[in-house]
Design a protein around this motif. Structure first.
Motif, short mmCIF file in Angstrom:
data_model
loop_
_atom_site.label_atom_id
_atom_site.label_comp_id
_atom_site.label_asym_id
_atom_site.label_seq_id
_atom_site.Cartn_x
_atom_site.Cartn_y
_atom_site.Cartn_z
N UNK A 1 0.80 -1.22 0.00
CA UNK A 1 0.00 0.00 0.00
C UNK A 1 0.83 1.26 0.00
N UNK A 2 2.15 1.12 0.02
CA UNK A 2 3.05 2.28 0.02
C UNK A 2 3.95 2.22 -1.20
N UNK A 3 4.16 3.37 -1.81
CA UNK A 3 5.13 3.49 -2.90
C UNK A 3 6.25 4.41 -2.45
N UNK A 4 7.43 4.21 -3.02
CA UNK A 4 8.57 5.04 -2.63
C UNK A 4 9.37 5.47 -3.85
N UNK A 5 9.88 6.67 -3.75
CA UNK A 5 10.77 7.23 -4.76
C UNK A 5 12.05 7.64 -4.02
N UNK A 6 13.13 6.96 -4.29
CA UNK A 6 14.36 7.15 -3.54
C UNK A 6 15.40 7.87 -4.38
N UNK A 7 16.21 8.68 -3.72
CA UNK A 7 17.33 9.32 -4.39
C UNK A 7 16.93 10.36 -5.42
N UNK A 8 15.92 11.17 -5.11
CA UNK A 8 15.51 12.24 -6.02
C UNK A 8 16.41 13.45 -5.81
N UNK A 9 16.97 13.95 -6.88
CA UNK A 9 17.79 15.17 -6.77
C UNK A 9 16.87 16.38 -6.54
N UNK A 10 17.15 17.12 -5.47
CA UNK A 10 16.42 18.37 -5.28
C UNK A 10 17.30 19.58 -5.57
N UNK A 11 18.58 19.32 -5.85
CA UNK A 11 19.52 20.39 -6.18
C UNK A 11 20.64 19.81 -7.02
N UNK B 1 20.53 24.26 1.91
CA UNK B 1 20.13 23.00 1.28
C UNK B 1 18.74 22.59 1.77
N UNK B 2 18.54 22.64 3.07
CA UNK B 2 17.25 22.26 3.64
C UNK B 2 16.13 23.14 3.09
N UNK B 3 16.39 24.44 2.99
CA UNK B 3 15.37 25.32 2.43
C UNK B 3 15.08 24.96 0.98
N UNK B 4 16.12 24.61 0.23
CA UNK B 4 15.93 24.19 -1.17
C UNK B 4 15.02 22.97 -1.23
#
Length: 556
Positions: free
Chosen positions: A45-55, A177-180
């Motif tokens: 019932x859970x999906x995951x997306x791992x290692x997404x670049x946010x910067x 980074x956190x704000x990004x």
């Protein structure tokens, strides 16, 4: 080859989309403006997306620079493995300077119209490490009956995140980074089923301190990157100004042979060094005037931009995000694991405190010695016989009393007549026999194992055996998850709390203003809960009143 990979991703996406419900379901392949990420449906019932670049990768010219937008990829990107995590020194686990990744966990049947509450968690590590990377959000989502979205993130630490230079290097890049990442959540989380207008910001230790810094940075409330906060063991360490922190930069460039009267040249030289070269020379050094290096040397600094004041000062004067619901809490023995075993005299204890809080005066230390008598003094002289006393001072100075101060600040400045602005406090006093036997008591941020669930901690220490299913404290996991899920979903920890658990009363509560008392929830062994009162004339009340009164003078 590229065409084959593209076809494979299309087939994988088609298969998993078929397994998901129809309509506007959040599909396993999620398109963002800069790429498409292909995640995994876990079958529970859970999906995951791992290692997404946010910067963008913060390497080369972007080392020691503010985070930039992530690169654009024309081909779908697999999101099936955690990204590298950020460390000060390479060598353990999957680490790299290229580490600005986040993970998203969401119910598989969520849709782009679901507008589910979002929990964004900032890990700790004293701003010198990513201490809790790859926390798995599945446990919290299952505890919510698949009705929230969880986001965890990595951010730069050590010199990579907190190098400060008067003229060239931008300070506090770890916080930036956190704000990004929070801006990424605002822009993209709806594509995973989340509601960008209902974000609860969480964190532990340095991550909890980060929550406070983001509150300070958004003192006018205009950014609206989060709408409530729940933080474990807020850390008020020593905060230097950029000028005061210059010695750290100078020491590093000297050791690496990069010293120059031209600060641009010295920074360019630092950027030319390998991570290993930097790690080999990046050793902790004492604050000027101290004899031993602090536990955590690289930390946020007052830069006049992101951080404009000491935390104690900002929260005293109301310069923080107001009128949001908050939870702050700590563990009974939060300082126990920090004091070194060599502390065997009152002099050793005082020096340990001064090494970590260099602005403290002799008179202030004298007062602390009276407030914190050593219960083990009769066993002296012996190795470590003052360790417990030093740990008690450090734990309340750095963690417990700052957290209670934040409860006070929100209680004072929040609009008491505005719904959803309450402040709640807690103490985690769940004893694990192995930790007790090791002399740790109930140690620093141990409740993190219970909040995420004992099977969802990938790294960051041993999960207490008693927290696991069938253990004596398995019920404590259910109880705290009940409060946290309730807070994440409704901004109130009581609405959906676990059956039989205590009503969590606000920090300052009572029938009338005159009878209002300071209260916090006590989490006990075996899942027991009760409210406890903290009076101003109690031992903790007196100690915290003193520590809070000198906090600004200690550069906290």
């Amino acid at each position: 080859m590229r065409a084959v990979l593209s076809f494979a991703f299309q087939v994988l996406s088609t298969i998993i989309i078929f397994l998901a419900s129809t309509g506007t379901c959040v599909q396993i392949a999620v398109s963002l403006t800069y790429t498409e990420y292909v995640g995994t449906a876990l079958g529970n019932g859970v999906s995951q997306w791992l290692g997404l670049r946010y910067a963008a990768p913060p390497v080369g010219a972007l080392r020691f620079a503010p985070p930039q937008d992530p690169p654009v990829y024309s081909e779908p990107q697999p999101a099936i493995n955690h990204g590298n995590w950020c460390v000060r020194r390479p060598g353990k686990g999957l680490t790299s300077e290229d580490c600005l990744f986040l993970d998203v966990y969401a119910p598989t049947n969520a849709t782009t119209d679901s507008k589910l509450p979002v929990f964004v968690f900032i890990q700790g590590g004293g701003f010198n490490d990513n201490a809790n990377p790859n926390l798995n959000g599945t446990g919290l989502i299952k505890a919510s009956s698949n009705s929230i979205v969880v986001v965890t993130l990595n951010y730069r630490v050590g010199p990579y995140g907190f190098l400060a230079n008067r003229k060239q290097a931008v300070a506090n890049n770890g916080l930036r980074d956190q704000r990004k990442a929070l801006e990424w959540v605002q822009k993209y989380i709806s594509r995973f089923g989340g509601n960008p207008d209902h974000v609860v910001l969480g964190g532990a230790s340095a991550g909890a301190a980060s929550v406070a810094y983001h509150m300070m940075a958004d003192k006018d409330g205009k950014r609206k990157l989060f709408h409530a906060a729940a933080a474990e063991s807020v850390s008020f360490g020593t905060v230097l100004t950029v000028d005061q922190a210059q010695y750290q930069y100078d020491n590093l460039v000297n050791r690496l042979g990069c010293a120059s009267s031209d600060s641009a040249a010295s920074l360019a030289c630092l950027r030319s060094k390998s991570q290993k070269e930097i790690a080999d020379k990046d050793s902790d050094i004492p604050y000027p005037g101290s004899s031993t290096a602090p536990i955590y040397m690289w930390s946020p600094v007052i830069d006049g931009d992101f951080v404009t004041d000491y935390p104690y000062s900002a929260f005293k004067t109301g310069k923080f995000t107001r009128n949001i619901p908050v939870i702050f809490g700590d563990d009974t023995n939060g300082g126990a694991g920090f004091a070194p075993s060599r502390i065997s005299s009152l002099k050793d204890s005082n020096q340990f405190i001064k090494d970590n809080f260099p602005a403290i005066t002799a008179g202030q230390l004298d007062t602390l010695n009276k407030l914190y008598p050593n219960p083990q003094a009769s066993s002296c002289p012996s190795m470590g016989c003052w360790r417990g006393q030093a740990g008690s001072v450090y734990g309340e100075m750095r963690y417990m009393c700052p957290g209670l101060y934040l409860n006070d600040a929100f209680d004072h400045y929040n609009d008491r007549y505005q719904k959803g602005t309450s402040s709640w406090a807690y103490r985690w006093n769940v004893e694990d026999k192995d930790q007790i036997a090791a002399g740790l008591g109930v140690p620093h941020i141990v409740e993190l194992n219970a909040i995420f669930g004992p099977s969802n901690i990938y790294y960051g220490g041993q999960v207490p055996k008693s927290y696991r299913p069938g253990g004596t404290n398995a019920a404590a996991v259910q109880v705290i998850q009940g409060y946290w899920v309730s807070f994440i979903k409704t901004f109130d920890p009581n609405t959906l709390r676990w059956a039989g658990s205590a009503e969590w009363k606000a920090w300052k509560s009572g029938d009338t203003a005159a009878s209002a008392r300071h209260q916090r929830l006590l989490f006990g062994t075996g899942g027991k809960t009760a409210m406890e009162e903290i009076s101003r004339d109690s031992g903790l009340g007196v100690r915290c009143e003193f520590l809070q009164s000198i906090g600004i003078s200690l550069w906290q």
